[in-house]
Motif scaffolding. Structure first.
Motif, short mmCIF file in Angstrom:
data_model
loop_
_atom_site.label_atom_id
_atom_site.label_comp_id
_atom_site.label_asym_id
_atom_site.label_seq_id
_atom_site.Cartn_x
_atom_site.Cartn_y
_atom_site.Cartn_z
N TRP A 35 0.83 -1.20 0.00
CA TRP A 35 0.00 0.00 0.00
C TRP A 35 0.87 1.26 0.00
O TRP A 35 0.65 2.18 -0.78
CB TRP A 35 -0.92 -0.03 1.22
CG TRP A 35 -1.71 1.21 1.40
CD1 TRP A 35 -2.83 1.58 0.71
CD2 TRP A 35 -1.45 2.26 2.33
NE1 TRP A 35 -3.28 2.80 1.16
CE2 TRP A 35 -2.45 3.24 2.16
CE3 TRP A 35 -0.47 2.46 3.29
CZ2 TRP A 35 -2.47 4.40 2.91
CZ3 TRP A 35 -0.50 3.61 4.04
CH2 TRP A 35 -1.50 4.57 3.84
N ARG A 88 1.35 4.16 -3.02
CA ARG A 88 1.18 5.60 -2.83
C ARG A 88 2.41 6.36 -3.30
O ARG A 88 2.30 7.41 -3.94
CB ARG A 88 0.91 5.91 -1.36
CG ARG A 88 -0.49 5.56 -0.93
CD ARG A 88 -0.70 5.86 0.54
NE ARG A 88 -0.29 7.22 0.88
CZ ARG A 88 -1.11 8.19 1.25
NH1 ARG A 88 -2.39 7.93 1.35
NH2 ARG A 88 -0.66 9.38 1.55
N ARG A 106 2.47 6.48 -7.11
CA ARG A 106 1.50 7.45 -7.63
C ARG A 106 2.01 8.88 -7.49
O ARG A 106 1.83 9.70 -8.39
CB ARG A 106 0.15 7.28 -6.94
CG ARG A 106 -0.63 6.09 -7.46
CD ARG A 106 -2.07 6.09 -6.99
NE ARG A 106 -2.19 5.92 -5.55
CZ ARG A 106 -2.22 4.75 -4.93
NH1 ARG A 106 -2.15 3.64 -5.63
NH2 ARG A 106 -2.34 4.69 -3.62
N ARG A 107 2.67 9.17 -6.36
CA ARG A 107 3.26 10.51 -6.18
C ARG A 107 4.36 10.76 -7.20
O ARG A 107 4.46 11.84 -7.77
CB ARG A 107 3.81 10.67 -4.77
CG ARG A 107 2.75 10.99 -3.74
CD ARG A 107 3.35 11.46 -2.43
NE ARG A 107 4.34 10.53 -1.87
CZ ARG A 107 4.07 9.55 -1.03
NH1 ARG A 107 2.83 9.36 -0.63
NH2 ARG A 107 5.02 8.77 -0.57
#
Length: 55
Positions: free
Chosen positions: A26, A30, A33-34
């Motif tokens: 997870w 994240r 994606r950043r």
């Protein structure tokens, strides 16, 4: 040592590893994606992205 202790300890360890891998996946998602958002903001596009008119 009893058989029950070994069984419960094994299940506990397996649960801990499962939770750790889930949290790691997870958090890594994240972060990716950043990174992707930062690259796209800098004007870098994926090859698979459709080219806009005039690009």
């Amino acid at each position: 040592m009893t058989h029950a202790f070994y069984a419960y300890a094994s299940y506990g360890f397996a649960a801990l590893v499962t939770i750790a891998v889930t949290v790691w996946t997870w958090a890594d998602g994240r972060a990716r994606r950043r990174e992707l958002a930062a690259l796209e903001a800098a004007g870098i596009r994926r090859r698979s992205a459709r080219a806009r008119d005039g690009e």
